[in-house]
Structures are given as C-alpha cells and as structure tokens.
Design a protein around this motif. Structure first.
Motif, PDB file in Angstrom:
ATOM      1  N   GLU A  72      -9.600 -66.130 -48.734  1.00 22.82           N
ATOM      2  CA  GLU A  72      -9.497 -64.470 -50.255  1.00 22.82           C
ATOM      3  C   GLU A  72      -8.451 -64.647 -50.630  1.00 22.82           C
ATOM      4  N   PRO A  73      -8.344 -64.041 -51.878  1.00 25.26           N
ATOM      5  CA  PRO A  73      -6.744 -63.743 -52.180  1.00 25.26           C
ATOM      6  C   PRO A  73      -6.892 -62.097 -52.024  1.00 25.26           C
ATOM      7  N   SER A  74      -5.659 -61.330 -51.864  1.00 21.13           N
ATOM      8  CA  SER A  74      -4.642 -60.527 -51.943  1.00 21.13           C
ATOM      9  C   SER A  74      -4.129 -59.878 -53.308  1.00 21.13           C
ATOM     10  N   ALA A  75      -4.370 -58.467 -53.473  1.00 24.59           N
ATOM     11  CA  ALA A  75      -3.924 -58.021 -54.953  1.00 24.59           C
ATOM     12  C   ALA A  75      -2.675 -57.744 -54.293  1.00 24.59           C
ATOM     13  N   ASN A  76      -1.019 -58.175 -55.067  1.00 27.45           N
ATOM     14  CA  ASN A  76      -0.016 -58.212 -54.697  1.00 27.45           C
ATOM     15  C   ASN A  76       0.694 -57.344 -56.562  1.00 27.45           C
ATOM     16  N   ASP A  77       1.707 -56.402 -55.812  1.00 24.80           N
ATOM     17  CA  ASP A  77       2.179 -55.650 -57.263  1.00 24.80           C
ATOM     18  C   ASP A  77       1.502 -55.562 -58.211  1.00 24.80           C
ATOM     19  N   THR A  78       1.681 -56.132 -59.233  1.00 25.98           N
ATOM     20  CA  THR A  78       0.526 -55.648 -60.297  1.00 25.98           C
ATOM     21  C   THR A  78      -0.641 -56.084 -60.521  1.00 25.98           C
ATOM     22  N   GLN A  79      -1.476 -57.242 -59.502  1.00 24.88           N
ATOM     23  CA  GLN A  79      -2.057 -57.704 -59.883  1.00 24.88           C
ATOM     24  C   GLN A  79      -3.699 -57.202 -59.538  1.00 24.88           C
ATOM     25  N   ILE A  80      -4.511 -57.109 -59.613  1.00 23.88           N
ATOM     26  CA  ILE A  80      -5.925 -56.729 -59.498  1.00 23.88           C
ATOM     27  C   ILE A  80      -6.822 -57.275 -58.560  1.00 23.88           C
ATOM     28  N   LYS A  81      -7.523 -56.762 -58.015  1.00 24.87           N
ATOM     29  CA  LYS A  81      -8.239 -57.972 -57.013  1.00 24.87           C
ATOM     30  C   LYS A  81     -10.218 -57.426 -57.555  1.00 24.87           C
ATOM     31  N   ILE A  82     -10.164 -58.543 -57.890  1.00 24.02           N
ATOM     32  CA  ILE A  82     -12.325 -58.479 -58.107  1.00 24.02           C
ATOM     33  C   ILE A  82     -13.185 -58.906 -57.601  1.00 24.02           C
ATOM     34  N   GLY A 137      -3.600 -71.034 -72.086  1.00 25.84           N
ATOM     35  CA  GLY A 137      -4.989 -71.810 -71.579  1.00 25.84           C
ATOM     36  C   GLY A 137      -5.437 -70.579 -70.763  1.00 25.84           C
ATOM     37  N   SER A 138      -6.167 -70.875 -70.078  1.00 30.16           N
ATOM     38  CA  SER A 138      -7.356 -69.714 -69.263  1.00 30.16           C
ATOM     39  C   SER A 138      -7.265 -70.006 -68.326  1.00 30.16           C
ATOM     40  N   ILE A 139      -7.360 -68.943 -67.512  1.00 30.33           N
ATOM     41  CA  ILE A 139      -7.784 -68.438 -65.849  1.00 30.33           C
ATOM     42  C   ILE A 139      -8.734 -69.191 -65.464  1.00 30.33           C
ATOM     43  N   GLY A 140      -9.199 -70.025 -64.634  1.00 29.94           N
ATOM     44  CA  GLY A 140     -10.341 -70.430 -64.386  1.00 29.94           C
ATOM     45  C   GLY A 140     -10.969 -71.919 -65.047  1.00 29.94           C
ATOM     46  N   LEU A 141      -9.227 -72.176 -66.104  1.00 31.99           N
ATOM     47  CA  LEU A 141      -9.062 -73.296 -66.091  1.00 31.99           C
ATOM     48  C   LEU A 141      -8.000 -74.555 -65.970  1.00 31.99           C
ATOM     49  N   CYS A 142      -6.871 -73.168 -65.804  1.00 27.89           N
ATOM     50  CA  CYS A 142      -5.545 -74.247 -65.642  1.00 27.89           C
ATOM     51  C   CYS A 142      -4.988 -73.538 -64.045  1.00 27.89           C
ATOM     52  N   GLY A 143      -5.552 -73.094 -63.889  1.00 27.36           N
ATOM     53  CA  GLY A 143      -5.616 -72.436 -61.926  1.00 27.36           C
ATOM     54  C   GLY A 143      -6.112 -70.849 -61.873  1.00 27.36           C
ATOM     55  N   PHE A 144      -4.835 -70.594 -61.593  1.00 24.43           N
ATOM     56  CA  PHE A 144      -4.227 -68.849 -61.062  1.00 24.43           C
ATOM     57  C   PHE A 144      -6.341 -68.066 -60.706  1.00 24.43           C
ATOM     58  N   GLY A 145      -6.581 -69.065 -60.223  1.00 20.54           N
ATOM     59  CA  GLY A 145      -8.402 -68.065 -59.016  1.00 20.54           C
ATOM     60  C   GLY A 145      -9.231 -68.465 -60.674  1.00 20.54           C
TER      61      GLY A 145
END
Length: 381
Positions: free
Chosen positions: A19-29, A123-131
C-alpha cells in the motif's frame, strides 16, 4: 492492498501489492470506482506504443512491466503529503484524477505550455506506471487531483476522465447552439460527445451512426437521430439497423443522402469521428456542408483512406484532438450544475475488483459492442 497488475498482452491478474504512502506533494486516494477503458482492452490484446515493456521502461515513469492498471478513477482523499496545499485539499474530500503525464522538461514546449497531452512523451497514470485506479489506493501529485462537488456521486465521478475527452473535442470544434452535428461511432466516447452537445444545446439536431444495435438504441434514448450503419447495404426505405455489407461506398452514398435530406440539402455543420475507420471519415466528409468542420477523435491502427478532393471542393476543415488538456474544472462544474442528464444511465455494469479480468477485460476483448459493458465500473471497496 489488492491491485490489478498488467504483465503484458494476455496477462493481467489481481495481486497483493504494498500500500502506498503520500510523499511531499502527493495525495493518497482510496479508490471508489475505476472505469475499464477501451485502451485497457487494447493493451490486453496487443502491445501498444506508450506502455512499457519488461525491458523498455516508459520514458516518463521509468517503470517496466508489470504495472498497476486503470486511469478512469474516483475516490476519497485518505492522506495528504506534508507539502500539499491544505487550503485546497483535505482528508475525506471526494476527488477524481486527471491522469495525463508528460516529460515536464524545460525544453519541452508542450509541457511548458501546460499541454501535457501533446508532449512527445505523453502518457497516462495507470497505463505507463505511477500506480493505477484498479487498486484499493493510489498516490498522485496534487496537480492531478480535482475535487468533486458534494452533489456529484463517485460513480459518475469516474466518468469524468472519458467525458473530458468528449468535452475537449466539442470545445475544440467551436460548436455553437443551433448547429447540426454528425457523430460517427456510438461507443463510450461517441455517446459522451452526444451528451456534451446536448449539455450546451438540448435542441441541437445530432445524427449518429454506429454498427452495434445496442449502442444505437442507447444513443437514440439520449437524443440522437440514428442513421443506418455506415457499412450497411443500400436501402430504399428509411434508415434501418441492417447487418454489415462489403458495399461500403453504396452505403456511404445512401447515408450521406439521408443526412442531406434531413438538412434541406445543406449538410451538417460539424462532424466527429469516434470510430477510427476510413468509412466513417469519408461519410463525415460527404455529409458536411461547404466549409464544414470535421474533428477526428478516435485513434487509428492504420492510415485512413480519405477523399481529399472533397476537402478541397467543399473547403472543409479537418482537425484532431488527443485526450484533453485544461478542461477538468469547467467540466466538473458543468456536471455539478446539472447540465448533463442521465450520465449514471451510461454506467451499465458494476463489478468487483477481483472480477476485473474475468468479467471485465476478457469479456470486452471478445465483444466490445455489448452496451452493458460500456463504461464498466469496478467497485474496489
């Protein structure tokens, strides 16, 4: 947490991942819903250019396969990174993700202009990576997150991403109330283009042609004037739902003549190609009035065979759009203002996360025409 991992064409499965955690300017959803896009199905069937491989990482994310899939997502904020703007975001807010990513290099004119969709490395999140959204949680940069107004439910929120493609296409077309419109292709994007046109002018006459009878019936219910399938044979009666035929040119002539008869022999002001086949492009060109405009929306597997003499003789304009840029805030507000009626009716099947591969991706890879699987949503709770 559980997530749908994509290993390459024909190999996708639900697994346990950290499970990921939010870092710096990230938002966990915490994901509520995620749509199954046609691109997801194409990836399952074939390797497509901008997804990574097991040896070639994506140029933006740096990730190789496997990756977590899904980019049409909605959910609630569960964690804020320490540098996130707390005046805009708070835990518990309903949100959607704008998944487009670019290289963000200072030398990239597209990214510096804020048009990540036309970055050479887009590209797109969910097609190229980044979760991805086909998981229980995702962390994304705060600039990718848009807050949903309280009156927009999360299942409709998951429609915002594909709806943004249609909204952007209509916006780029410069559609004005009173104009007549032809939509070639009645899949999810074609239907959303119809909904966008009707959200601006409920009385506008919109013609639509589509091979699938179920999709034609859906489009008719949402206000389209249905034409015969553009690959159907010549008929001497009013447009019917005929079976496909190889006599495409005869069919195109018949369909364009029907449009001319509906428009007092003038033709339509605008046409949108959401089908991505040569017959749909040529139907649009034949059906447009002089100095009309065609907007290409569908992506193509091969080069189109287009009658450019029609473009010259009628002084037609042809333009294209790729995904979207800068439209999420105004689109979300339009949905909140009630300008879209019946969006929830286009969510025709809801399945659980563990069933995504067997009851979603695999079914759609066999038959994409089934309306009940358009805009499928995966309840990840």
């Amino acid at each position: 947490m559980r997530a749908v991992k994509y290993y390459g064409p024909g190999e996708m499965r639900v697994e346990e991942v950290p499970e990921p955690s939010a870092n710096d300017t990230q938002i966990k959803i915490k994901i509520a819903w995620c749509g199954i896009c046609g691109t997801d199905v194409h990836c399952y069937m074939h390797q497509i250019p901008f997804t990574p491989s097991t040896v070639e990482p994506n140029k933006v994310t740096g990730e190789t396969l496997p990756i977590i899939f899904g980019h049409e997502m909605s959910g609630t904020i569960s964690e804020l990174g320490p540098l996130v703007d707390k005046t805009r975001f708070s835990v518990g807010q309903k949100v959607v993700v704008e998944p487009t990513i670019g290289c963000m290099k200072p030398t990239c004119a597209a990214c510096q202009a804020g048009t990540l969709n036309i970055c050479p490395m887009t590209g797109s999140i969910g097609l190229c990576g980044f979760g991805g959204g086909l998981a229980e949680y995702i962390t994304v940069q705060q600039h990718c997150v848009h807050v949903l107004p309280p009156n927009v439910p999360l299942d409709v929120g998951a429609c915002i991403e594909p709806l943004a493609v249609a909204w952007y296409a209509v916006k780029r077309s410069e559609f004005t109330p009173g104009q007549t419109v032809l939509i070639c292709g009645g899949g999810p994007i074609g239907l959303f283009i119809l909904k966008c046109i009707k959200s601006i002018d409920p009385t506008s006459q919109v013609f639509l042609t589509e091979p699938s009878q179920i999709r034609r019936e859906t489009a008719s219910k949402h206000g389209a004037t249905i034409l015969n399938d553009y690959s159907a044979p010549l008929s001497t009666t009013a447009p019917t739902f005929s079976s496909p035929s190889s006599d495409t040119q005869t069919s195109l002539s018949y369909l364009s003549s029907q449009i001319l008869s509906y428009t007092n022999k003038i033709g339509v002001d605008l046409a949108f190609d959401a089908a991505g086949v040569s017959s749909s492009i040529n139907l649009a060109l034949q059906s447009l009035k002089t100095r009309g405009k065609l907007v290409a929306v569908a992506t193509w597997g091969k080069m189109a065979e287009v009658d450019l003499n029609l473009v010259l003789k009628k002084e037609l304009w042809i333009g294209g759009i790729y995904a979207y840029t800068g439209v999420h805030p105004e689109l979300i507000q339009a949905v909140a203002d009630g300008r879209f009626k019946g969006l929830d009716e286009l969510i025709t099947k809801r399945i659980k996360l563990e069933d995504v591969v067997e009851k979603g991706i695999k079914v759609l890879s066999v038959d994409k025409s089934e309306s009940k699987y358009q805009c499928s949503k995966c309840n990840n709770l």
